[in-house]
Design a protein around this motif. Structure first.
Motif, short mmCIF file in Angstrom:
data_model
loop_
_atom_site.label_atom_id
_atom_site.label_comp_id
_atom_site.label_asym_id
_atom_site.label_seq_id
_atom_site.Cartn_x
_atom_site.Cartn_y
_atom_site.Cartn_z
N UNK A 12 44.72 -39.14 128.87
CA UNK A 12 45.55 -39.23 130.12
C UNK A 12 46.75 -38.89 129.70
N UNK A 13 47.45 -38.06 130.58
CA UNK A 13 49.12 -37.72 130.22
C UNK A 13 49.99 -38.91 130.39
N UNK A 14 49.69 -39.50 131.51
CA UNK A 14 50.51 -40.61 131.91
C UNK A 14 50.56 -41.72 130.95
N UNK A 15 49.66 -42.38 130.47
CA UNK A 15 49.47 -43.40 129.42
C UNK A 15 49.74 -42.97 128.29
N UNK A 16 49.65 -41.73 127.81
CA UNK A 16 50.10 -41.02 126.56
C UNK A 16 51.43 -41.07 126.11
N UNK A 328 49.43 -31.35 127.72
CA UNK A 328 48.02 -31.76 127.54
C UNK A 328 47.90 -31.83 126.03
N UNK A 329 48.41 -30.91 125.12
CA UNK A 329 48.47 -30.94 123.82
C UNK A 329 49.35 -32.38 123.22
N UNK A 330 50.56 -32.61 123.78
CA UNK A 330 51.34 -33.66 123.50
C UNK A 330 50.61 -34.86 123.67
N UNK A 331 49.88 -34.98 124.71
CA UNK A 331 49.08 -36.11 125.48
C UNK A 331 48.03 -36.54 124.09
N UNK A 332 47.36 -35.55 123.87
CA UNK A 332 46.47 -35.72 122.62
C UNK A 332 46.85 -35.77 121.28
#
Length: 520
Positions: A12-16, A328-332
């Protein structure tokens, strides 16, 4: 560490990104503005954003440059209109500007300042680059390659992932299917490290030696810049790249992999970035990009033919799809175990369009609706745009040069100025030298890993951060969205100053166009 396939639980982008402080370079440029706007608008719980911005002349601070060149940008018009108080508070409370130079150790900060910076950074996104295809070699090296040492020092000290924005065109003179993996040089041999990346020690020593030689031989600044540009192109061609930009961006990837060995590193490679598809508004763009330079020259009657391969796929990607890929890559990277990952933000495999189709769409739209693009077209197009093979292009140039040269001699005898045809010939030559490699593609970029990553996010993130090129309706995007955006945002009306054009941009209605449905 090997490039790994996406696996594991949903992301999830927000939680990450909640509570995380994101360090971003390059926000005075185009793509990073789209990333920043999307981060502010779609991730309100982010802990903060830190921007590294070079100071201006006479002691102008990063904050002053931010206010003038970033905060005032039309990219924030949607937020200004819908959530003005939120945007104002974010800029005041959550956005920090650091005055520094990406090419200097510790960004030019004193040790105490740099140490304090490392304590408040959770993620590094490097979007700074010299995108001049024919940059002097020393400058291109400093910005696109050697600066990675400074950014990786920050990322390692902060124990933060590094997201390195590169380009699909690091593939250089390769041919065929280009996957999301480390690229080998197409020509000269360079030693490869056991961990996969290429060891640039000898190459950098040689290039620095040649740069030093040229600087010792040439004193005139203009001649020096020319010699260093020629050196960059020659070395790029020798090793397997078309220009200094792609050569040094490839070197930047290798240096990032070496410096971040065992740490979280994600390389995001966009193809040809153009105006936004949807967000913050359809068609937002800043400046004239690769394809736009040719469109603009055609619109102004300065060129009508170009060397290209119309039956090949040209890879154009909207800027917001690239920004979403970065987030997306940042969240991962913030959620998963440290690894080296490579993603390509591209359209050539998922929703390909051939160059000939692109030209047909633009040309048909120009003939039908040129009056709607009052900043792009001053008059109706007089000629068809011709795509020719490179040998035919060179023959046409030779014939035109002979004809215009003779006519220009007659005009001088009569006391007239230089023929407009000479200017058109120069424009055509310059465009061909700079961009013809990109209009004669011999490979297709693939994004299987990026699409696999996107599938690990939930339905809400899939809708909020789309990256799938299948959503692009090419006639609608290239005509209504891109030509309209180019007209509205990248160009100013005739006779209007840049400041006046900026002030008026928010009240200008977006252009529309009829769909040009022409077969390939």
């Amino acid at each position: 560490m090997n490039n790994v396939l996406n696996a594991g639980p949903a992301l999830g982008v927000g939680p990450a990104l909640a509570g995380k402080r994101v360090f971003i370079t390059g926000t005075t440029g185009f793509l990073a503005k789209v990333v920043l706007e999307k981060l502010i608008r779609a991730v309100p719980d982010v802990g903060g954003v830190i921007l590294l911005i070079r100071g201006g002349r006479n002691g102008v601070t990063a904050r002053a440059r931010f206010e003038r060149e970033v905060a005032a940008s039309s990219v924030f018009d949607k937020l200004r209109a819908e959530r003005p108080r939120y945007l104002e508070q974010f800029f005041a409370d959550k956005l920090e500007c650091v005055t520094g130079e990406v090419t200097e150790p510790s960004f030019g900060l004193d040790p105490g300042e740099f140490y304090a910076l490392t304590r408040r950074v959770d993620l590094v996104i490097n979007a700074a680059a010299s995108v001049n295809f024919r940059e002097a070699l020393d400058q291109a090296l400093a910005i696109n390659a050697l600066s990675i040492a400074n950014l990786s020092t920050l990322a390692r000290a902060a124990n933060a992932p590094l997201i390195q924005v590169s380009t699909c065109y690091v593939n250089g003179y390769q041919r065929g299917a280009m996957q999301e993996e480390i690229v080998r040089p197409a020509r000269a041999s360079i030693a490869r490290h056991a961990d996969g990346y290429y060891d640039l020690s000898n190459l950098l020593d040689y290039l620095n030696h040649r740069i030093t030689q040229v600087k010792a031989e040439v004193q005139d600044p203009e001649q020096l810049a020319t010699r260093l540009t020629e050196l960059g192109i020659a070395e790029a061609n020798y090793h397997g790249w078309n220009d200094t930009y792609t050569f040094t961006k490839w070197m930047g990837e290798q240096l990032a992999m070496r410096a971040m060995q065992g740490r979280a590193l994600t390389i995001v490679r966009p193809s040809i970035i153009e105006s936004t598809l949807q967000e913050p508004v359809p068609g937002w763009i800043e400046g004239v990009k690769v394809a736009d330079a040719i469109i603009l020259a055609y619109a102004r009657g300065k060129t009508s033919f170009f060397p290209a391969r119309p039956d090949e796929v040209i890879d154009i990607v909207p800027a917001d799809l690239v920004a979403n890929s970065i987030l997306l890559a940042s969240a991962e990277a913030l959620t998963e175990a440290p690894a080296r990952r490579i993603y390509q933000a591209c359209t050539g495999s998922g929703n390909p369009i051939k160059l000939g189709k692109v030209i047909d769409l633009f040309q048909t739209e120009a003939k039908r609706n040129w009056r709607q693009y009052d900043r792009l077209f001053y008059n109706a197009p007089k000629r068809d745009f011709q795509v020719v093979s490179r040998p035919a292009f060179l023959l046409m140039l030779r014939a035109m040069r002979a004809g215009t040269g003779a006519w220009n001699g007659v005009r001088r005898l009569l006391g007239a100025g230089e023929s407009p045809a000479i200017e058109a010939l120069r424009t055509t030559q310059t465009l061909a030298v700079t961009f013809s490699f990109y209009t004669a593609p011999r490979y297709r970029f693939h994004n299987n890993r990026l699409m696999a990553l996107a599938r690990r996010f939930g339905a809400e993130d899939a809708a909020r951060f789309p990256v799938d090129p299948a959503q692009i309706d090419w006639p609608d995007y290239l005509c209504r969205i891109h030509m309209g955006g180019l007209n509205r945002y990248a160009l100013r009306p005739r006779g209007v100053s840049k400041a006046a054009a900026t002030a008026a941009a928010a009240t200008t209605a977006p252009a529309t166009c009829q769909e040009a449905s022409i077969g390939s």
